[in-house]
Design a protein around this motif. Structure first.
Motif, PDB file in Angstrom:
ATOM      1  N   LYS A 198      43.576  60.773  18.933  1.00  0.00           N
ATOM      2  CA  LYS A 198      43.698  61.686  17.790  1.00  0.00           C
ATOM      3  C   LYS A 198      42.486  61.460  16.886  1.00  0.00           C
ATOM      4  O   LYS A 198      42.555  60.706  15.915  1.00  0.00           O
ATOM      5  CB  LYS A 198      44.999  61.448  17.039  1.00  0.00           C
ATOM      6  N   SER A 201      41.351  62.659  11.374  1.00  0.00           N
ATOM      7  CA  SER A 201      42.238  61.961  10.445  1.00  0.00           C
ATOM      8  C   SER A 201      42.145  62.560   9.046  1.00  0.00           C
ATOM      9  O   SER A 201      41.056  62.803   8.520  1.00  0.00           O
ATOM     10  CB  SER A 201      41.855  60.468  10.396  1.00  0.00           C
ATOM     11  N   ASP A 206      46.596  60.289   5.729  1.00  0.00           N
ATOM     12  CA  ASP A 206      46.373  59.442   6.908  1.00  0.00           C
ATOM     13  C   ASP A 206      46.986  59.993   8.192  1.00  0.00           C
ATOM     14  O   ASP A 206      47.038  59.299   9.204  1.00  0.00           O
ATOM     15  CB  ASP A 206      46.892  58.012   6.673  1.00  0.00           C
ATOM     16  N   LYS A 207      47.474  61.239   8.165  1.00  0.00           N
ATOM     17  CA  LYS A 207      47.989  61.841   9.387  1.00  0.00           C
ATOM     18  C   LYS A 207      46.815  62.133  10.318  1.00  0.00           C
ATOM     19  O   LYS A 207      45.741  62.515   9.855  1.00  0.00           O
ATOM     20  CB  LYS A 207      48.752  63.126   9.059  1.00  0.00           C
ATOM     21  N   THR A 208      47.006  61.916  11.618  1.00  0.00           N
ATOM     22  CA  THR A 208      45.926  62.127  12.583  1.00  0.00           C
ATOM     23  C   THR A 208      46.271  63.274  13.529  1.00  0.00           C
ATOM     24  O   THR A 208      47.438  63.580  13.766  1.00  0.00           O
ATOM     25  CB  THR A 208      45.661  60.852  13.406  1.00  0.00           C
TER      26      THR A 208
END
Length: 424
Positions: A198, A201, A206-208
């Protein structure tokens, strides 16, 4: 002997003719014109390659997979897929690429460089081709047309990929699960399911993400940006695809039809997931309980049963939800919005599923259990009933060995554990 070089940008050349061709970039001189669309070019070779878009001539053919190309450069890069030759390496992440230009563009992921800027909306791009395609949003230019259905496209590659819907061609195959794809970009994104890669980012949460487009659309959840607007109802969307699908509500277009049951769909992804009802295919598996699913989204939502994650929060009552659609429907209890209306009695509903169930009152349609003959007006009622025959109990308690047929029963059971011990 003095090496020929450009006085404007300093670039040097081994042959003076190459310098002359290069100078046309600065002067803007384009002597070669396409007689089919009037596009002009600074080099005769580029005009010749361009003409193949109209004639569909693809003189370069791969001996290993049969894929054909209109441009020798693209053909050479493709051949390296088979030889696994990737001589160009990124010094930051060590990813290897088959061409110097690919490496140059790739490095912009790390540097954030976007040298191409749109003077109409100030949007910037890391790739010249992406910039050219974007400009056509403003001009409305869609020069590439499908000769089978008449659909038009802003880019030749989009037409090539679209054409495979008609031919059924899926030339890109995953060597890990044998799934095939009509475009290399879809293949690359799929491959990340296996590798877990992934690369995109979000610096705000911080979601990838495995796909650049998904990352861009996600960023808009933070900024609130919805650049795509429906000209029929003024509703706005964060992605072009969402707008395209939404417009089919107004037009009634349902272009994807199941040849096994006749059900039609406005979205290709919904059609693909539906097809798995007939084939029984469930390619997505939970690594915690090994339950399998027909779509990646169903797996994502299911995993929240284990993690307890509820990422969607209502700012009006603080209720949280594990699924986006449940959150959307809940919001309508506050707004009073009921966008789904019955054309037989004008009753309105907050969700499409409620409308579907309601319409069965008029049609008399009921789902039929082949084992006991009982009928049901809703899918959920039929599904729960079926578990009586199969014995399936998909909901289990993490605190004891209890399992049950419905999520409601599990919630009731959990209260036994959560109940406070009476004071002595």
């Amino acid at each position: 002997m003095k090496t020929p070089h450009c006085d404007i940008c300093g670039k040097s050349f081994s042959i003076s003719n190459n310098l002359k061709r290069h100078m046309k970039i600065h002067t803007g001189e384009k002597l070669y014109s396409c007689d089919l669309c009037d596009k002009t070019f600074s080099q005769a070779a580029n005009a010749k390659v361009h003409r193949r878009i109209h004639t569909r001539e693809r003189p370069y053919s791969c001996d290993l997979c049969g894929k054909t190309f209109s441009h020798s450069g693209n053909f050479k890069v493709h051949c390296k897929i088979h030889t696994e030759e990737n001589p160009y390496s990124c010094d930051i992440c060590h990813k290897t690429l088959s061409s110097g230009n690919s490496l140059k563009v790739h490095r912009r992921i790390h540097t954030g460089e976007k040298p191409y800027s749109c003077d109409l909306c100030d949007k910037t791009f890391s790739h010249a081709n992406s910039f050219t395609i974007h400009r056509r949003i403003h001009t409305g230019e869609r020069r590439y047309s499908c000769d089978l259905c008449g659909k038009t496209f802003s880019h030749a590659n989009y037409l090539t990929i679209h054409h495979r819907i008609h031919t059924g061609e899926k030339p890109f195959s995953c060597d890990l699960c044998d799934q095939t794809f009509s475009s290399v970009s879809n293949f690359n994104v799929h491959h990340r399911i296996h590798t877990g890669e992934k690369p995109y980012s979000c610096d705000l949460c911080d979601k990838t993400f495995s796909h650049a487009n998904s990352f861009t659309i996600h960023r808009r959840t933070h900024t609130g940006e919805k650049p795509y607007s429906c000209d029929l109802c003024d509703k706005t969307f964060s992605s072009g695809n969402s707008l395209t699908v939404h417009r089919r509500i107004h037009t009634g277009e349902r272009r994807y039809s199941c040849d096994l049951c006749g059900k039609t769909f406005s979205r290709y992804s919904s059609f693909t997931v539906h097809s798995r009802i007939h084939t029984g295919e469930k390619p997505y598996s939970c690594d915690l309980c090994h339950k399998t699913f027909s779509s990646g989204n169903s797996l994502t939502v299911h995993r929240r049963v284990h993690t307890g994650e509820k990422p969607y929060s209502c700012d009006l009552c603080d209720k949280t939800f594990s699924h986006a659609i449940s959150f959307t429907i809940h919001r309508r209890t506050h707004t009073g919005e009921k966008p789904y209306s019955c054309d037989l009695c004008d009753k309105a509903f907050s969700s499409g599923n409620s409308l579907t169930v309601h319409r069965r009152i008029h049609t008399g349609e009921k789902r039929y259990c082949t084992l006991c003959g009982k009928t049901f007006s809703s899918c959920s009622g039929f599904t729960i009933h079926s578990r009586i025959h199969t014995g399936e109990k998909p909901y289990s308690c993490d605190l004891c060995d209890y399992s049950c047929k419905t999520s409601g029963h599990l919630k009731s059971h959990l209260r036994v554990h959560n109940r406070k011990t009476p004071k002595q």
